[in-house]
Design an enzyme around this catalytic site. Structure first.
Site, PDB file in Angstrom:
ATOM      1  N   GLU A 161       0.830  -1.208   0.000  1.00 34.66           N
ATOM      2  CA  GLU A 161       0.000   0.000   0.000  1.00 34.66           C
ATOM      3  C   GLU A 161       0.866   1.260   0.000  1.00 34.66           C
ATOM      4  O   GLU A 161       0.606   2.216   0.734  1.00 34.66           O
ATOM      5  CB  GLU A 161      -0.953  -0.004   1.201  1.00 34.66           C
ATOM      6  CG  GLU A 161      -1.972  -1.128   1.143  1.00 34.66           C
ATOM      7  CD  GLU A 161      -2.982  -1.080   2.272  1.00 34.66           C
ATOM      8  OE1 GLU A 161      -4.153  -1.378   2.033  1.00 34.66           O
ATOM      9  OE2 GLU A 161      -2.584  -0.742   3.418  1.00 34.66           O
TER      10      GLU A 161
ATOM     11  N   GLU B 176      -6.516  -7.586  -0.719  1.00 37.54           N
ATOM     12  CA  GLU B 176      -7.024  -7.553   0.650  1.00 37.54           C
ATOM     13  C   GLU B 176      -8.518  -7.298   0.600  1.00 37.54           C
ATOM     14  O   GLU B 176      -8.954  -6.151   0.431  1.00 37.54           O
ATOM     15  CB  GLU B 176      -6.335  -6.469   1.492  1.00 37.54           C
ATOM     16  CG  GLU B 176      -4.874  -6.733   1.776  1.00 37.54           C
ATOM     17  CD  GLU B 176      -4.272  -5.723   2.742  1.00 37.54           C
ATOM     18  OE1 GLU B 176      -5.048  -5.008   3.414  1.00 37.54           O
ATOM     19  OE2 GLU B 176      -3.039  -5.638   2.802  1.00 37.54           O
TER      20      GLU B 176
ATOM     21  N   TYR C  98     -10.463 -10.234  14.136  1.00 36.78           N
ATOM     22  CA  TYR C  98     -10.796  -9.586  12.870  1.00 36.78           C
ATOM     23  C   TYR C  98     -12.200  -9.922  12.376  1.00 36.78           C
ATOM     24  O   TYR C  98     -12.562  -9.584  11.256  1.00 36.78           O
ATOM     25  CB  TYR C  98      -9.758  -9.946  11.792  1.00 36.78           C
ATOM     26  CG  TYR C  98      -9.551  -8.850  10.762  1.00 36.78           C
ATOM     27  CD1 TYR C  98      -8.636  -7.836  10.983  1.00 36.78           C
ATOM     28  CD2 TYR C  98     -10.273  -8.831   9.574  1.00 36.78           C
ATOM     29  CE1 TYR C  98      -8.453  -6.832  10.058  1.00 36.78           C
ATOM     30  CE2 TYR C  98     -10.107  -7.820   8.636  1.00 36.78           C
ATOM     31  CZ  TYR C  98      -9.188  -6.824   8.884  1.00 36.78           C
ATOM     32  OH  TYR C  98      -9.002  -5.818   7.968  1.00 36.78           O
TER      33      TYR C  98
END
Length: 584
Positions: free
Chosen positions: A158, A234, A301
């Site tokens: 990123e 992702e 998560y």
């Protein structure tokens, strides 16, 4: 053409088109004894690929000292995936984000105040090169080009969210290739013009990261890369939690629908996360947009596999979509469920005061200024600053200028207040005629892992003042408190007398079977937990997390030890070992 490559708008494996259905499992967030269990569950859900980051700070915790065993045995993790017939995507960027301490970079980088991170700064690149000289030769034989399971590797992570130094990205690419990396290389960025412009490398596959609006995100990627396959590297099917916030959840059917949307777009996908795991020890990261926000110990998560590896409704919904897409049943059966146990209440009957045993835990250094951890060769844990303040002084305001991250303040051994990075208040103090001893215990609650504030020094980063007068002449005690050092303490029996100041508490319990369990800390305030010398992580009554996960392999049949380092105090030195997690 390589065994795995791109051909027009498709990925191809040995000349045949393939759709990657991948899931992220971080070996460094799962005890090694459970790697196979988690990977089997990935394949049994219909996935054909596993993806993992590689955290530099785990593998080189001290400069020049490399670790590749135990939970850091990346080679074994990749080999295990390969034995199960899974392809592997590896993301060994110097920076990984991942809600991981300092985005995976080692804290010792900051010993050089002039270093510039993630760019063509030679001081930074020299450290990356030394790390890659050790890491990449371990990965080279595991590539598909050498008969291994690794099909692709990431250059940086990123990067367009941080900078636009294409020369730096190209340097990393060239460095990987020079060290024998010859699988497909890629970058990943947000589906945004500035991010794609900043993060793409000419001739390198770009992928995008997002949690929804698949068609919109892939359309943006195709604007920049019309002749390559599209992939969501992702897919944020869940989210992480910060302390002092609510636990994040996302509906299973919503997650399944977005997956279906991606498959309908002829896209490949990597679930971030498929299984989150745990931020053991001090390795949680932190965010900083409007204020500093540290991440909790659990990295559940809200993913298809829970923190302790159980199947969720999200797992079942995702499996149904994949089954419908492939038209066949998964090739792998689910492993047997792992046992969980409630061991009941455990009384911690011994204690040891931090202040009384500093000499057993630390070698003090003398400094004019209260220097941050990095200037003393420390990356993680706590640091204690002590000095003598002359008196008398009428009421004055004690200010810790730019504390990172949370400081407990004591005057002549008495607790007088807490100063937090997100609440940098001053504390009123009076100094008697004979002067007073000032102690400030600072906790590194996790370095920032994303955004423009990565250069995150820990401890007291500027100074300590009484009104406008800076205090000089400090004795500093580095306190990494990794767990192995708690064995050097001398304990005494817990009494009814309340402990003043940070204290270690120790207790034991019998386990007839070593099984997964969860430690509940009702009545405790804030601190760290060590199980049989293993640093489990942090707890805090601020929530949302109310229990910490203890994987069964950390226990043993027979007597087990619990040590808790409580920063404040508890009225009842009892914990509960239960069979159900509580994340708030």
């Amino acid at each position: 053409m390589r065994a795995f490559d791109t051909a027009g708008n498709n990925f191809v494996l040995n000349g045949n088109p393939i759709r990657l259905i991948s899931g992220a499992i971080h070996y460094f967030r799962v005890v090694p004894e459970y790697w196979k269990d988690r990977l089997q569950k990935l394949k049994a859900c219909g996935f054909n690929t596993v993806e993992t980051y590689v955290p530099w700070n785990l593998h080189e915790p001290e400069e020049g000292q490399f670790v590749f065993d135990g939970m850091a045995d990346i080679v074994r993790f990749i080999e295990t995936a390969g034995e199960l017939g899974l392809h592997v995507i590896v993301r060994p960027s110097p920076y990984i984000c991942a809600e991981w301490e300092f985005g995976g970079m080692p804290g010792w980088l900051l010993a050089n105040s002039d270093i510039r991170l993630r760019c063509m700064d030679q001081a930074f690149l020299d450290k990356v090169d030394a790390y890659y000289d050790v890491l990449l030769p371990k990965l080279k034989p595991l590539q598909i080009t050498n008969g291994g399971p690794i099909i692709a590797m990431q250059i940086e992570n990123e990067y367009g969210s941080y900078g636009n130094d294409v020369e730096y990205l190209t340097y990393l690419k060239t460095g990987m290739e020079k060290r024998g990396i010859d699988v497909l290389l890629f970058t990943s960025d947000g589906p945004d013009d500035s991010m794609l412009q900043g993060g793409m490398v000419p001739g390198v596959l770009e992928t995008v990261n997002f949690g929804s609006r698949a068609a919109e995100s892939f359309d943006k990627l195709r604007e920049y890369q019309p002749d390559k396959p599209v992939m969501c590297m992702e897919y944020w099917n869940g989210w992480f939690d910060h302390w002092r916030e609510e636990h994040h959840t996302r509906g299973a059917q919503d997650v399944a629908q977005v997956l279906q949307d991606m498959l309908d777009q002829d896209a490949s996908v990597n679930f971030y996360m498929f299984h989150g795991g745990t931020n053991f020890g001090y390795y949680n990261g932190a965010n900083h947009s409007h204020e500093y926000e540290p991440t909790i110990t659990s990295y559940d998560y809200d993913s298809p596999l829970s923190e302790n590896g159980e199947l969720t409704k999200k797992y079942e919904a995702v499996r149904d979509v994949i089954r419908k897409f492939t038209g066949k049943e998964p090739e792998c059966e689910l492993p047997q469920p792992l046992p969980k146990r409630s061991y009941g209440e455990v009384r911690l009957s011994e204690k040891a005061s931090l202040f009384e045993q500093l000499e057993q835990l630390s070698k003090p250094v003398k400094r004019t200024c209260p220097d941050p951890m990095e200037k003393l060769g420390q990356s993680l844990g706590f640091i204690l600053y002590s000095c003598h303040v002359s008196g008398p002084r009428p009421e004055m305001q004690l200010t810790i200028q730019d504390v990172h991250d949370r400081a407990l303040v004591f005057l002549d051994g008495e607790y007088i207040g807490v100063v937090e990075r997100w609440n940098p208040k001053s504390i009123p103090v009076r100094i008697p005629a004979g002067g007073a001893k000032l102690d400030i215990l600072v906790e590194n609650m996790g370095r920032i892992n994303y955004g423009p504030y990565l250069k995150d020094y820990k401890g007291i980063t500027e100074g300590v003042r009484l009104n406008n007068q800076f205090l000089f002449g400090w004795t500093i005690y580095p306190l990494p408190l990794t767990g192995s050092d708690t064995g050097a303490l001398t304990y005494q029996s817990v009494t009814d007398e309340k402990q003043n100041g940070p204290t270690f508490y120790r207790g034991t319990f019998e386990a007839h079977e070593a099984a997964d369990t969860f430690i509940r800390l009702d009545g405790w305030v804030k601190g760290n937990i060590y199980i049989n010398g293993f640093h489990l992580g942090r707890y805090w009554e601020a929530g949302p997390q109310k229990t910490l996960y203890i994987p069964g392999p950390l226990l043993k049949q027979g007597l087990n030890e619990i040590v808790i380092f409580e920063l404040h105090q508890t009225d009842n030195t009892v914990v509960s070992l239960v069979d159900t997690p509580d994340l708030g």
